[in-house]
Structure formats: structure tokens, C-alpha cells
Scaffold this motif. Structure first.
Motif, PDB file in Angstrom:
ATOM      1  N   ARG A 107       0.756  -1.242   0.124  1.00  0.00           N
ATOM      2  CA  ARG A 107      -0.031   0.002   0.078  1.00  0.00           C
ATOM      3  C   ARG A 107       0.919   1.176   0.134  1.00  0.00           C
ATOM      4  O   ARG A 107       0.392   2.473  -0.641  1.00  0.00           O
ATOM      5  N   ALA A 108       2.345   1.143   0.564  1.00  0.00           N
ATOM      6  CA  ALA A 108       2.955   2.292   0.826  1.00  0.00           C
ATOM      7  C   ALA A 108       3.649   2.562  -0.569  1.00  0.00           C
ATOM      8  O   ALA A 108       4.273   3.764  -0.976  1.00  0.00           O
ATOM      9  N   GLY A 109       3.900   1.476  -1.386  1.00  0.00           N
ATOM     10  CA  GLY A 109       4.710   1.483  -2.649  1.00  0.00           C
ATOM     11  C   GLY A 109       6.211   1.172  -2.165  1.00  0.00           C
ATOM     12  O   GLY A 109       7.073   1.112  -3.212  1.00  0.00           O
ATOM     13  N   ASP A 145       1.480   7.568   4.233  1.00  0.00           N
ATOM     14  CA  ASP A 145       1.239   9.039   3.479  1.00  0.00           C
ATOM     15  C   ASP A 145       2.537   9.379   3.346  1.00  0.00           C
ATOM     16  O   ASP A 145       3.096   9.844   1.988  1.00  0.00           O
ATOM     17  N   ARG A 154       4.398   7.572   0.586  1.00  0.00           N
ATOM     18  CA  ARG A 154       3.954   7.769  -0.742  1.00  0.00           C
ATOM     19  C   ARG A 154       4.080   9.216  -1.369  1.00  0.00           C
ATOM     20  O   ARG A 154       3.658   9.671  -2.227  1.00  0.00           O
ATOM     21  N   GLU A 172       2.854  11.775   0.115  1.00  0.00           N
ATOM     22  CA  GLU A 172       1.813  12.549   0.425  1.00  0.00           C
ATOM     23  C   GLU A 172       1.643  13.322   1.431  1.00  0.00           C
ATOM     24  O   GLU A 172       1.727  13.078   2.558  1.00  0.00           O
TER      25      GLU A 172
END
Length: 436
Positions: free
Chosen positions: A35-37, A325, A328, A330
Motif C-alpha cells: 500500500r505504501a509502494g 502517507d 507515498r 503525500e
């Protein structure tokens, strides 16, 4: 998944939440990485007691005694602070990390309530993230909900149950008919309340959270000192019984509104106070240690967030969501808009608000006392909707509970001033506003 450099963490504070973050990353590490990459790796840890058993294996992580050194280490990308406290080591660490351009994650509501604006400015100056999802309502994603999901709306009001300890106590008193002191003792034995429960039961913890929500909701500077705070230590089991007879439940509610005129905010109202909540309102059904937040937007309507407000798993979940976040890239402003655009507000005059109230008096059992109370209400311009009078055998007094019609709350304050010197009263009256 494309191989990318991992996000390297330092975790400062290894209490319940810190240990929970490590456990979550161990159990859900692969899912979090997808999910975080990229992978999330804990590189270093720090806490006061190196030898304490925390229920997780810490041998794989470097122990650091000087937490301040984490701000300048090139092998650490993000620092997670879980030690708590509005000032002291937590604040020093936050300033060091943000000043050095290192993203910072915290669950520290007291620090954000007192210093969040300055920290947000520093994060913007150095171009890094300041994240604090876990600071309000534990695992409930209300910060993200307001900052991101409801970003297109003007929020008119935000309110809710923001302290699980108080909600556990009140809902237990409601269920069992037990006195406040007995339930508090049980809550401490079960770990729901601290040995010193002052911050919880006197409403300070909820006020920290409310001031943060108000800033996010209204685009205003955080103003914790202007929150009006009343806790629950003077709520009686009799109050809960009378509220139930009237069709209400008692909950400690934090409420904030920003009065607007011509599209501009002109006054900030913030209050944490025990309230009578109608039994058909969603907040009336929030029991135990749960938290719930209601936000009312001009386009989205009413949003309702509910879930566990504390504990290892829920709070760790919120902390790791912030870490994801950052992995990512973000970022975005800490309070949903640049700090320089947050508006400074005057404190709204709570006395001019219109509403109904529940007033409870414990009085001497003698003729004329009820007439004395109702005369004070008449002279203050308060209209009475209903009166309940019951004997209190345990102290020889009488309980008088009055519900008012809607009117200016300053008039209710005037009633208390008029009765302030009366020798008919056995202790201070209790006022609880009604959530209409």
C-alpha cells in the motif's frame, strides 16, 4: 511491486502505542509495503527504560539514548514520536526534526493543541510532513476525513465524544446505576483510566482534541486556551436517572462552531461539557470507551465517524497510516491549508447562544426552597419547561432538576449568580446543556 528504497523509521517512545506500531509492522509488513509502494523499516528506537519488557522483540533495532541525534542522522527518513507531553522532550524533538527537514509523525494531542501552529509553520518552511492522525480519536480517521474527504466543504459545526475514559464511566453509570467514584475506581483497575485521571475526567484531554478539530474544520488558528471546559466529576447517578426519564443520555461532548458573517468567520465557540443527548441521536448510542465525531458540511451534510479512541491496535493503526502517507510522498499542510492562511479568531460570546439546559440543585428539605429557585429563574428571564423534585435519603437533602425552554445561556448563568449566596443549596448546582 517495483523495488524502491525503504522508508527508514526511528520510533521514540515504546509504551503501549510504540510497541503496537512495531507489532503492526511485523504482522502486516507485506500489506503495508504494497500500500505504501515501498517497505517500511524500523532502524532505531529510543525510550526512557532500556530494560523494560514491552512484549515485542526489540533486538533487531538500534537503541539510541540521545533521541535528539535522530534529527540529523542520514540513515533515518522519518521520526515517530510517542512519548507524549505538551512540552519537554517531545516538543524539543519535534522542533529538531522539522527544523532539519525530517518528516515527523506524532500521536501527541497536547503538543499539537499547544504548539501545532508553530510546528506547522516549521514543517512548511523546510518542506516536510507533520502528521498527527492518532492525536484525535485513536484509530478513527477523522483528521483525514476533515483535512481531505471534506476539504471542499464549509464546516458549520464539529462535535462529538472525544474521551473514551469519560464515556466508559458515564455509560457504566447509566447501565449499572453506580456512583461516579465507584465507576472511576473500576475504570482505573481495568486500565481505562490513569492513576491520575485529571486530564480525562476534567475534560482537558477532550479539549486538546476539540481545539485541533476546530482548526481543521474552520481554517482557524488553534486556540486551546479559549476552550470552555467542564468535566464529569460532579455528575451524579441521579442526574443520569433523571436524564433517562426525560428521554436523554448524558455524554461528555466537545462542540465547536465558527460563527460566520458575509462568508467570513467572526467568532470561535469551543466548549467541552457534559450534555443531555436525545436518545434518538447517534451520539447517545456511543457506549464504553468508543469515540465519535460529527461534522456538518454545507454540501456533504452530516458526517459521522465512530470507533475506538485509544488502545494499542487502533492508535498504532493511525500512526502507521500517517507513515504510509509519507512513504507515498503525500504531504500537504498540517491543518488543511498553509499556516499563514489560518485565521485568528476572537472567542465567541457563549452567553448569547440560544439553547435549553438541565439544572440540578441539591437543596435542604424545607418549605420555600423551590419557590426561591423558581423566583431566581423568573428574575433572570429563564422559562421553565419541566421540574422534577425527589428526596435524597442518603444525605437528607432534596434533588430538584429543572429543564428550561430555549433561551440565551447568559440567563442561565444569571440564575446561578442570583442563587450563589443561598443557604438553601447543599453544594454547587450542576448545569448541563441539551443537544438539540
Amino acid at each position: 511491486m517495483t523495488e524502491t528504497a525503504p522508508l527508514r523509521l526511528a520510533i521514540v517512545g515504546l509504551g503501549t502505542v510504540g510497541a503496537g506500531v512495531i507489532r503492526l509492522l511485523e504482522v502486516n509488513g507485506d500489506l503495508v509495503a504494497r500500500r505504501a509502494g515501498r517497505r517500511i523499516e524500523v532502524v532505531a528506537i529510543s525510550a526512557r527504560d532500556r530494560n523494560k519488557d514491552r512484549g515485542v522483540d526489540l533486538s533487531a533495532y538500534e537503541w539510541v539514548d540521545d533521541m535528539g541525534s535522530l534529527a540529523t542522522r542520514n540513515d533515518i527518513d522519518t521520526v515517530v514520536e510517542l512519548i507524549g507531553g505538551s512540552d519537554g522532550p517531545a516538543l524539543t524533538l519535534a522542533r529538531q526534526c522539522l527544523g532539519q527537514g525530517k518528516p515527523f509523525v506524532t500521536a501527541n494531542k497536547a503538543m499539537i493543541a499547544h504548539h501545532g501552529l508553530d510546528l506547522a509553520r516549521e514543517a512548511e518552511r523546510t518542506g516536510v510532513a507533520l502528521k498527527y492522525e492518532a492525536a484525535v480519536a485513536g484509530g478513527v480517521p477523522v483528521i483525514k476525513g476533515l483535512r481531505e474527504g471534506a476539504a471542499a466543504n464549509r464546516i458549520m459545526r464539529v462535535y462529538g465524544i472525544l474521551n473514551g475514559t469519560c464515556n466508559f464511566i458515564l455509560s457504566t453509570m447509566e447501565r449499572d446505576g453506580t456512583a461516579f467514584a465507584d465507576v472511576l475506581e473500576d475504570a482505573q483497575a481495568k486500565g481505562y483510566a490513569e492513576a491520575d485521571p485529571t486530564f480525562d475526567i476534567d475534560g482537558i484531554d477532550a479539549a486538546h482534541k476539540l481545539s485541533i478539530l476546530a482548526s481543521l474544520a474552520f481554517g482557524t488558528e488553534i486556540d486551546f486556551p479559549d476552550v470552555d471546559i467542564t468535566g464529569i466529576r460532579h455528575v451524579l447517578a441521579a442526574d443520569i436517572r433523571e436524564a433517562a426519564a426525560l428521554g436523554y443520555k448524558i455524554r461528555l461532548v466537545g462542540m465547536a462552531e465558527c460563527e460566520a458573517e458575509g462568508g467570513e468567520n467572526v467568532g470561535l465557540f469551543q466548549r467541552v461539557h457534559p450534555m443531555l443527548v436525545p436518545t434518538d441521536h447517534p451520539l447517545a448510542h456511543v457506549d464504553g470507551a468508543l469515540n465519535a465525531v460529527v461534522a456538518e458540511g454545507n454540501f456533504v451534510g452530516r458526517l459521522f465517524f465512530q470507533g475506538p479512541g485509544a488502545g494499542e491496535g487502533p492508535t498504532a493503526s493511525a500512526v502507521v497510516a500517517d507513515i504510509i502517507d509519507i512513504a507515498r510522498d503525500e504531504y500537504g499542510p498540517a491543518f488543511a491549508m498553509p499556516a499563514e492562511w489560518l485565521q485568528r479568531q476572537v472567542k465567541a460570546d457563549a452567553g448569547q447562544r440560544i439553547g435549553r439546559a438541565y439544572l440540578r440543585f441539591l437543596v435542604k428539605d424545607r418549605p420555600g426552597v423551590l419557590a426561591e429557585i423558581t423566583a431566581a429563574m423568573r428574575d433572570a428571564g429563564v422559562s421553565i419547561e419541566s421540574v422534577i423534585q425527589r428526596a435524597q435519603h442518603e444525605d437528607g437533602g432534596v434533588l430538584v432538576a429543572i429543564v428550561t425552554h430555549a433561551g440565551a445561556l447568559s440567563c442561565v448563568e444569571d440564575v446561578l449568580r442570583r442563587l450563589g449566596g443561598s443557604d438553601s443549596l447543599l453544594g454547587a448546582p450542576m448545569v448541563m446543556h441539551i443537544l438539540d
